[in-house]
Design an enzyme around this catalytic site. Structure first.
Site, PDB file in Angstrom:
ATOM      1  N   TYR A   1      47.426  43.157   6.871  1.00 13.95           N
ATOM      2  CA  TYR A   1      47.422  41.846   6.216  1.00 13.95           C
ATOM      3  C   TYR A   1      46.099  41.083   6.332  1.00 13.95           C
ATOM      4  O   TYR A   1      45.991  39.976   5.839  1.00 13.95           O
ATOM      5  CB  TYR A   1      48.563  40.972   6.761  1.00 13.95           C
ATOM      6  CG  TYR A   1      48.599  40.809   8.259  1.00 13.95           C
ATOM      7  CD1 TYR A   1      47.784  39.887   8.918  1.00 13.95           C
ATOM      8  CD2 TYR A   1      49.461  41.582   9.040  1.00 13.95           C
ATOM      9  CE1 TYR A   1      47.824  39.739  10.296  1.00 13.95           C
ATOM     10  CE2 TYR A   1      49.512  41.432  10.421  1.00 13.95           C
ATOM     11  CZ  TYR A   1      48.700  40.508  11.042  1.00 13.95           C
ATOM     12  OH  TYR A   1      48.742  40.361  12.411  1.00 13.95           O
TER      13      TYR A   1
ATOM     14  N   ARG B   1      42.559  34.986  16.575  1.00 17.10           N
ATOM     15  CA  ARG B   1      43.214  36.072  17.293  1.00 17.10           C
ATOM     16  C   ARG B   1      42.525  37.374  16.915  1.00 17.10           C
ATOM     17  O   ARG B   1      42.740  37.916  15.838  1.00 17.10           O
ATOM     18  CB  ARG B   1      44.703  36.114  16.908  1.00 17.10           C
ATOM     19  CG  ARG B   1      45.552  37.008  17.786  1.00 17.10           C
ATOM     20  CD  ARG B   1      46.900  37.235  17.132  1.00 17.10           C
ATOM     21  NE  ARG B   1      46.802  38.204  16.047  1.00 17.10           N
ATOM     22  CZ  ARG B   1      47.533  38.183  14.946  1.00 17.10           C
ATOM     23  NH1 ARG B   1      48.401  37.226  14.741  1.00 17.10           N
ATOM     24  NH2 ARG B   1      47.387  39.116  14.023  1.00 17.10           N
TER      25      ARG B   1
ATOM     26  N   HIS C   1      49.043  40.547  16.861  1.00 16.03           N
ATOM     27  CA  HIS C   1      49.926  39.502  17.381  1.00 16.03           C
ATOM     28  C   HIS C   1      50.544  39.959  18.704  1.00 16.03           C
ATOM     29  O   HIS C   1      50.522  39.236  19.695  1.00 16.03           O
ATOM     30  CB  HIS C   1      51.016  39.199  16.364  1.00 16.03           C
ATOM     31  CG  HIS C   1      52.080  38.284  16.869  1.00 16.03           C
ATOM     32  ND1 HIS C   1      51.858  36.958  17.129  1.00 16.03           N
ATOM     33  CD2 HIS C   1      53.381  38.512  17.180  1.00 16.03           C
ATOM     34  CE1 HIS C   1      52.965  36.394  17.578  1.00 16.03           C
ATOM     35  NE2 HIS C   1      53.910  37.318  17.628  1.00 16.03           N
TER      36      HIS C   1
END
Length: 437
Positions: free
Chosen positions: A342, A329, A333
């Site tokens: 993160y 990805r 998100h």
């Protein structure tokens, strides 16, 4: 606006790669011969895993906190993945899956490239529209175009698709108008298309529930005696849901003609894959009694071949298959997420070198299957698509602010009536303030 990633404008060379394991090897969980740089072949070879091995902890960008130590260090190489195009665009032979793409013509390869470019352009426009306040939310597919276009083009018209909320490329393959995908994210409808018109179900927001819907539908297809197949899309995070495990059980026991297509994009929002499973995801199928295979999710040709194989297996009455498309990805998100908190930039940079669009472009150019005129025309087409999407969204009505209170109870409810009145008073307060200025 460009139709390719930064990597496409400044091509990076990754290390050499190899042919992935055959479907039989993948289903059995055996380890094929590996070469440095092959996408997803070694977990220990990724920047994220290397950092964890060296320090045991990781600093999040923009925050003075240390993430938890990885739950487990993987000491052995994971099985190879099916790959037909290397990141450099070189064709790799694979005796098991080559027959499923043997008839693909140069024109069809250009079509796959066009699909990926236009899907990425649509996705980029939708992201921009959300940032401008035109959409409430958007879930980007950036980086996952090959997995979606390859699998989407493997489907027959009579097959049925159960998507999540990120399958914009599959929707494109099924003929769903891109603008219809945006009504729900603007809040003006509950879907925007008739699922039976394209055999493409409405987007599913509840994580993992669509796999149960797909299994039940596939069981019905089998009872009807049809030779069509069903495909259910979900992510690596959804694989931890009980709904997915239940669908695996039912589909195996009832030999349902369904393909479970898991797009492992490495991150379930902020949770890495190693917090979802201790083994490669495709190996979970073994415990339920049906085969699983891992495919290079950035290789559109491999995704096309493996999905065709799985669908044909389902149509022959051989039951379910789990396909794990190992991809990444590239963006957040959703537009409410901040991935810099993160994960590291070097991780994304490593995956940019495996960009699915750049990979196919290199193959087309090396094979003399296209010319600069094709790319120029496609650039113009992508810009026209962006304009059409932008104009369509801005022409949509504003969402009905009070629609949220409707259809909660069949006969109404006192508490809902009270909340509606409170919200109406709140909305009216803005009108009073504007009138007083």
């Amino acid at each position: 606006m460009t139709v390719e990633s930064t990597a496409a404008r400044k091509p990076r060379r990754s290390a050499g790669s190899k042919a992935g394991s055959t479907g039989a090897e993948a289903a059995a969980g055996t380890t094929g011969t590996e070469a440095a740089g092959t996408t997803g072949t070694k977990t220990t070879g990724t920047p994220r895993a290397a950092a964890a091995k060296a320090t045991g902890t990781r600093r999040t960008a923009g925050a003075n906190r240390t993430t938890r130590t990885r739950a487990a260090k993987k000491t052995s190489a994971e099985p190879g993945l099916v790959q037909l195009l290397t990141p450099e665009g070189e064709r790799v032979e694979n005796a098991e899956y080559d027959p499923y793409v043997a008839g693909v013509t140069a024109e069809e390869l250009r079509g796959l490239y066009r699909d990926m470019v236009l899907t990425r352009r649509f996705d980029a426009e939708a992201t921009s529209l959300q940032r401008q306040g035109e959409l409430g939310l958007w879930a980007s597919l950036l980086g996952q175009e090959a997995a979606q276009i390859g699998s989407g083009r493997a489907l027959r018209d009579d097959d049925y698709v159960f998507p999540t909320y990120r399958e914009h490329g599959v929707a494109w393959c099924r003929g769903v108008d891109p603008t219809n995908l945006l009504g729900m994210f603007r809040g003006v409808n509950n879907g925007g298309w008739d699922p039976n018109s394209n055999n493409f179900h409405l987007y599913t927001i509840v994580i993992g529930s669509q796999t149960l819907h797909a299994t039940g539908y596939a069981m019905g297809v089998a009872k009807d005696g049809a030779d069509s197949a069903v495909i259910a899309y979900f992510g690596d995070g959804a694989s931890s849901q009980g709904d997915v495990a239940e669908s695996f059980t039912f589909s195996a026991v009832y030999n349902a003609p369904v393909v479970f297509f898991c797009q492992n994009n490495q991150w379930a929002i902020s949770e890495p894959t190693e917090r979802q499973t201790r083994v490669p995801l495709y190996q979970r199928a073994q415990g339920f009694g049906f085969p699983g295979v891992r495919v290079d999710g950035n290789d559109v040709l491999a995704c096309l071949a493996v999905t065709k194989w799985a669908l044909e297996r389902a149509r022959r009455g051989e039951g379910p298959t789990l396909v794990e498309a190992y991809t990444y990805r590239m963006g957040a998100h959703t537009t409410s997420d901040d991935p810099t908190r993160y994960r590291h930039d070097d991780e994304r940079a490593a995956w940019e070198a495996k960009d699915p669009i750049l990979r196919l472009r290199r193959h087309l150019e090396a094979s003399n299957h296209t010319d600069e005129g094709f790319f120029a025309e496609l650039e113009a087409e992508s810009e026209a698509l962006g304009r059409r999407v932008r104009e369509a969204v801005r022409a949509m009505p504003d969402p009905d602010h009070f629609a949220i209170f409707e259809n909660v109870y069949a006969d109404g409810h006192a508490l809902v009536d009270e909340e509606r009145a409170q919200f109406a008073a709140y909305q009216a307060s803005f009108a009073d303030a504007e009138g007083g200025i």
